[in-house]
Design a protein around this motif. Structure first.
Motif, PDB file in Angstrom:
ATOM      1  N   SER A  67       0.816  -1.219   0.000  1.00 37.17           N
ATOM      2  CA  SER A  67       0.000   0.000   0.000  1.00 37.17           C
ATOM      3  C   SER A  67       0.845   1.263   0.000  1.00 37.17           C
ATOM      4  N   LYS A  68       2.167   1.067  -0.109  1.00 35.00           N
ATOM      5  CA  LYS A  68       3.111   2.187  -0.182  1.00 35.00           C
ATOM      6  C   LYS A  68       3.159   3.014   1.091  1.00 35.00           C
ATOM      7  N   LYS A  69       2.894   2.372   2.228  1.00 34.97           N
ATOM      8  CA  LYS A  69       3.093   3.050   3.499  1.00 34.97           C
ATOM      9  C   LYS A  69       4.590   3.322   3.678  1.00 34.97           C
ATOM     10  N   THR A  70       4.916   4.466   4.264  1.00 39.45           N
ATOM     11  CA  THR A  70       6.317   4.791   4.493  1.00 39.45           C
ATOM     12  C   THR A  70       6.784   4.127   5.780  1.00 39.45           C
ATOM     13  N   ILE A  71       7.648   3.136   5.647  1.00 34.11           N
ATOM     14  CA  ILE A  71       8.133   2.390   6.803  1.00 34.11           C
ATOM     15  C   ILE A  71       9.531   2.862   7.179  1.00 34.11           C
ATOM     16  N   SER A  72       9.676   3.326   8.422  1.00 38.13           N
ATOM     17  CA  SER A  72      10.973   3.808   8.882  1.00 38.13           C
ATOM     18  C   SER A  72      11.959   2.664   9.059  1.00 38.13           C
ATOM     19  N   LYS A  73      11.493   1.560   9.661  1.00 41.96           N
ATOM     20  CA  LYS A  73      12.376   0.420   9.898  1.00 41.96           C
ATOM     21  C   LYS A  73      11.553  -0.823  10.187  1.00 41.96           C
ATOM     22  N   MET A 101      16.054   7.554  12.286  1.00 45.63           N
ATOM     23  CA  MET A 101      14.663   7.189  12.109  1.00 45.63           C
ATOM     24  C   MET A 101      13.761   8.418  12.196  1.00 45.63           C
ATOM     25  N   ILE A 102      12.806   8.485  11.286  1.00 46.45           N
ATOM     26  CA  ILE A 102      11.826   9.566  11.319  1.00 46.45           C
ATOM     27  C   ILE A 102      10.733   9.162  12.296  1.00 46.45           C
ATOM     28  N   GLY A 103      10.757   9.751  13.490  1.00 42.28           N
ATOM     29  CA  GLY A 103       9.796   9.382  14.516  1.00 42.28           C
ATOM     30  C   GLY A 103       9.561  10.513  15.490  1.00 42.28           C
ATOM     31  N   SER A 104       8.986  10.185  16.627  1.00 37.89           N
ATOM     32  CA  SER A 104       8.611  11.207  17.595  1.00 37.89           C
ATOM     33  C   SER A 104       9.822  11.974  18.123  1.00 37.89           C
TER      34      SER A 104
END
Length: 253
Positions: free
Chosen positions: A19-25, A136-139
């Motif tokens: 579904s082309k979700k952007t997965i960081s890791k 990682m793109i996260g909080s």
């Protein structure tokens, strides 16, 4: 989506990738292996999409201990990512003088967030990062950037060298921030379309990127200090870009 979103289980992850979700890791539990066609498909899709994979101890799965995680989970990126080949024509159509920042394997979340915040402050048009070997793109990165991650487009690219060559062919000057130069940053002309490369905290910029750069910008330091922290170097150079462009872009203080 401001909080981290976790997806676990083989089939749900396969669908997330499709579904082309952007997965960081993507995280696999060490010692937990359930070889199946679905498992092999997940591995194949992950490699095809160049998704970072890490093997971790079972303690990392503590929050999923009562879930049927099947030894795998992923963290979805809280922001949408792009490809620079799609954005650059839009920048030119809008009459912009593009300023891009390329991060070569910046892995420290605090440096990552700080660089994005500074880039937003000077009006950078996009940040380019590799799909692997990056923070990682996260909080944490959202917090460190003071929310600037939502203001500057982030482009994840499979091949940074190809991306640099594409930018050069599109009229951008590629400038590498490195101590391996005799040219000080304030002697470089940043008035035209520019992409600034910043390198890994320990190893600096990859030699293959330095080799094809148009210019190399040096920030001097006193004897005994090899170089500045990468986020500090970013601020020094980007504000020189800001200074040179100030009269052109009608910036108001």
């Amino acid at each position: 989506m401001s909080k981290l979103e976790i997806v676990y289980g083989i089939r749900p992850l396969i669908e997330a990738i499709r579904s082309k979700k952007t997965i960081s890791k993507l995280f696999f539990q060490r010692g937990f292996r359930k070889i199946s066609n679905a498992y092999k498909e997940l591995i194949s899709l992950s490699k095809k999409e160049n998704i970072p994979i890490q093997t971790v101890p079972k303690q990392k799965f503590y929050q999923l201990k009562n879930k049927n995680h099947q030894g795998v989970f992923a963290i979805l990126s809280p922001i949408e990512t792009y490809q620079i080949k799609d954005l650059l024509p839009v920048f030119y159509e809008k009459g912009k003088n593009p300023l891009l920042v390329i991060l070569d394997r910046i892995t420290d979340v605090r440096n990552f967030g700080s660089i994005i915040r500074t880039s937003a402050c000077v009006g950078a048009d996009a940040i380019i990062i590799p799909k692997k070997y990056t923070a990682m793109i996260g909080s944490d990165s959202i917090k460190t950037s003071s929310g600037a991650l939502f203001k500057v487009p982030i482009c994840q690219e499979k091949n940074i060298k190809n991306t640099i060559e594409f930018l050069m062919n599109s009229g951008l000057k590629i400038v590498s921030a490195t101590e391996k130069s005799n040219i000080y940053w304030y002697n470089i002309d940043f008035s035209g379309p520019t992409a600034l490369i910043l390198g890994n905290e320990e190893k600096g910029i990859s030699p293959k990127y330095l080799e094809i750069s148009c210019e190399k910008a040096k920030i001097p330091a006193i004897k005994g200090i090899s170089s500045l922290n990468v986020s500090v170097a970013c601020g020094v150079i980007l504000y020189e870009v800001f200074r040179q462009r100030k009269s052109q872009s009608k910036i108001h203080f």
